[in-house]
Write a protein that holds these residues in place. Structure first.
Motif, PDB file in Angstrom:
ATOM      1  N   GLY A 167      36.943  31.614  29.696  1.00 44.42           N
ATOM      2  CA  GLY A 167      37.890  30.863  30.891  1.00 44.42           C
ATOM      3  C   GLY A 167      37.892  29.506  30.807  1.00 44.42           C
ATOM      4  O   GLY A 167      37.236  28.546  30.084  1.00 44.42           O
ATOM      5  N   VAL A 168      38.998  28.945  31.418  1.00 43.32           N
ATOM      6  CA  VAL A 168      39.317  27.699  31.425  1.00 43.32           C
ATOM      7  C   VAL A 168      39.027  27.240  32.807  1.00 43.32           C
ATOM      8  O   VAL A 168      39.442  27.808  33.701  1.00 43.32           O
ATOM      9  N   THR A 169      38.325  26.019  32.739  1.00 47.78           N
ATOM     10  CA  THR A 169      38.400  25.408  34.083  1.00 47.78           C
ATOM     11  C   THR A 169      38.594  24.003  34.088  1.00 47.78           C
ATOM     12  O   THR A 169      38.840  23.193  33.049  1.00 47.78           O
ATOM     13  N   ARG A 170      38.492  22.929  35.164  1.00 51.58           N
ATOM     14  CA  ARG A 170      38.529  21.616  35.150  1.00 51.58           C
ATOM     15  C   ARG A 170      38.078  21.056  36.435  1.00 51.58           C
ATOM     16  O   ARG A 170      37.657  21.653  37.766  1.00 51.58           O
ATOM     17  N   THR A 171      37.686  19.860  36.133  1.00 55.41           N
ATOM     18  CA  THR A 171      37.260  18.959  37.354  1.00 55.41           C
ATOM     19  C   THR A 171      38.271  18.222  38.182  1.00 55.41           C
ATOM     20  O   THR A 171      39.387  17.965  37.645  1.00 55.41           O
ATOM     21  N   ALA A 172      38.127  17.807  39.247  1.00 57.08           N
ATOM     22  CA  ALA A 172      39.204  17.138  40.171  1.00 57.08           C
ATOM     23  C   ALA A 172      39.273  15.634  39.535  1.00 57.08           C
ATOM     24  O   ALA A 172      38.016  15.158  38.959  1.00 57.08           O
TER      25      ALA A 172
END
Length: 556
Positions: A167-172
């Motif tokens: 999966g791909v995720t990110r922080t704000a």
């Protein structure tokens, strides 16, 4: 079509492996997991010292087959963290709702990396898929750098353990940073029987930074209880109407096993809230749609508790949202740097019963009673106080049901939806007054529920349409609910004529993509020609722009 009690998944004409989740991923689904195995998996500290009983358990679970049939997900992004999720279910359609897992906790390893090849791993660890929580895994990460993209995966603990899809995720962004422009997609209402989840696939192809889901993630009905307006359903629900924890687990598993939904989860972190069908159609607090099946209040309370637990088990939520019986703290606030604050509402758990016996359309004085509330007093105060104190450019209210006053009866007569904010007009008026009096910056209400695209200016007073708007509402249509739909001119023109605040009315399936920066918000209303067959392309039906500091929709 498959019998609703069959343990087999309905025939799926799509490719069984998940295609590219992002252009930078080499492969998706099981194929991607296999490729990445070659890159190696770092040994977990202390692995050699694991107790013999745990080693036997790991060996036993490795013989169950692929446990990652429900994919992976992430959610709740902050400037320094995110939640990683999966749920082990080698037999996802087991009627007992346990997914083919043993009645014990199972060790799972996880990795977070800067690259899709997992050569630059920044975090790794081991946790447990908890039997009491449907063998779900919720990894809450903190201390990560702000505004960064990451790749993640899971593995059954032990040598040779199965590896999940990636999966791909990110922080704000950091609190004081605007970061780059934000691409945010939002969606709602995915009735599995009414169509294929192609809209989820198209949403994933937009490569959003974050996805907001506004309710009706699953539907509770047994097969063919809720028939598409086209007259037939293209797929069947498994099992009976959901009432027990096993029922809700099975229903979530049937939805989660869909490869298009898995692609949408794997491409970006999600921020989720529920509406009614995650429990039962049009329930209000602890009041069922129909009280007859529940001779005592405790019986519907037990159903709600089961539904809420299954929802937590299947969503990338923090431990703070873990149910306490039939209660969950779901309303919350997340910030995307200095650009946007997301105020996520729960308009089911605290609402008064719908007016007029929940008859549609409704009129009459009950809906205007000042004490009636869809949010409850505590959540209302929390929302207004939070919006007043927000320093973000955009105040985005992520919630479930239509906010603006909407007349559904053509011509001079009037009629409203009692299940929407039109059944709780005093509560809505207090918010509109609050936008104006408290100087709330750029309020944008996001809604779902009605299976149509709408865009509307928000007048402070419904009977003063000539006044300057105090905000806007963007309403997304359904992923599938309602079947193929269409852009019917007669219906569209009638709604626009009777509701002068409306700028768009469209009855096709799809989702909305928004792009926000310091100066403007652009909303593209994306539609599909059909969902009765998989593979339909997405197109833009309409686009609108809102300028920061100037409430009101401008057609783009």
């Amino acid at each position: 079509m498959t019998s609703p009690t069959s343990p087999q998944h309905p025939a799926d004409p799509r490719t069984p492996t998940t295609p590219d989740l992002r252009r930078r991923l080499l492969l998706g689904g099981a194929a991607g997991a296999g490729l990445l195995t070659a890159a190696g998996w770092p040994a977990v500290a202390g692995a050699a010292q694991r107790p013999a009983a745990e080693a036997r358990l790991t060996s036993a679970t490795s013989r169950l087959g692929n446990p990652f049939t429900l994919g992976v997900a992430s959610g709740e992004p902050t400037a320094d963290g995110v939640v990683l999720w999966t749920r082990l279910a080698p037999s996802p359609y087991a009627v007992d709702g346990r997914g083919g897992m043993p009645d014990r906790d199972v060790p799972v390893e996880w990795e977070l990396a800067q690259d899709e090849g997992f050569r630059r791993v920044v975090r790794s660890g081991r946790t447990y898929a908890v039997s009491q929580l449907g063998h779900s895994v919720h990894v809450e990460l903190t201390g990560l750098p702000a505004g960064r993209e990451f790749f993640y995966r899971f593995r059954l603990a032990g040598a040779g353990g199965e590896i999940s899809p990636v999966g791909v995720t990110r922080t704000a962004p950091a609190a004081t940073s605007y970061g780059r422009p934000l691409t945010m997609a939002f969606a709602s209402c995915a009735q599995y029987e009414h169509g294929w989840f192609t809209a989820y696939r198209r949403l994933a192809e937009e490569e959003p930074d974050v996805v907001l889901f506004l309710g009706d993630y699953v539907y509770e009905y047994e097969a063919n209880d809720y028939v598409s307006p086209s007259g037939n359903n293209v797929r069947d629900h498994m099992g009976p109407e959901t009432r027990t924890l096993a029922d809700y687990r099975l229903r979530h598993a049937q939805y989660k096993a869909d490869p298009d939904l898995q692609a949408a989860h794997a491409v970006a972190p999600w921020i989720v809230t529920w509406d009614d069908h995650e429990v039962e159609n049009n329930y209000a607090d602890l009041i069922a749609e129909d009280q007859e099946p529940y001779p005592t209040p405790e019986e519907f309370t037990a159903r709600r508790a089961a539904a809420y637990q299954a929802y937590y088990e299947n969503m990338p939520l923090r431990a703070a949202a873990r149910p306490r019986g039939a209660d969950v703290q779901l309303y919350r606030r997340l910030s995307w740097g200095a650009l946007a604050d997301f105020h996520v509402l729960d308009t089911r758990q605290y609402r008064d019963d719908q007016p007029g016996g929940d008859t549609f359309p409704t009129t009459g004085p009950e809906r205007d009673q000042p004490q009636r509330s869809i949010t409850g007093a505590t959540q209302e105060k929390w929302l207004l106080d939070g919006m007043q104190s927000s320093a973000a450019t955009w105040n985005v209210i992520a919630q479930q049901v239509m906010f603006h006053e909407h007349d559904y009866v053509p011509g001079l007569d009037r009629g409203f939806n009692p299940d929407s904010w039109d059944g709780y007009t005093a509560n809505r008026q207090r918010l509109l007054d609050g936008f104006a009096r408290r100087g709330v910056e750029n309020p944008v209400v996001l809604s779902g529920d009605v299976h149509k695209h709408y865009a509307a200016d928000l007048a402070r007073f419904a009977d003063d349409q000539g006044s300057a708007p105090v905000g806007v509402e963007l309403v997304c249509t359904s992923i599938t609910s309602g079947g193929d739909g269409g852009d019917t001119y007669a219906t569209r023109d009638s709604e626009l004529a009777d509701n002068p605040d409306l700028k768009l009315a469209n009855n096709q399936r799809g989702y909305v993509v928004t792009r926000l920066d310091r100066h403007e918000l652009r909303a593209d209303f994306r539609v599909l020609e059909r969902v009765s067959q998989p593979g339909s392309a997405a197109s833009t039906r309409a686009s609108f722009v809102v300028e920061a500091g100037r409430p009101g929709l401008q057609e783009a």
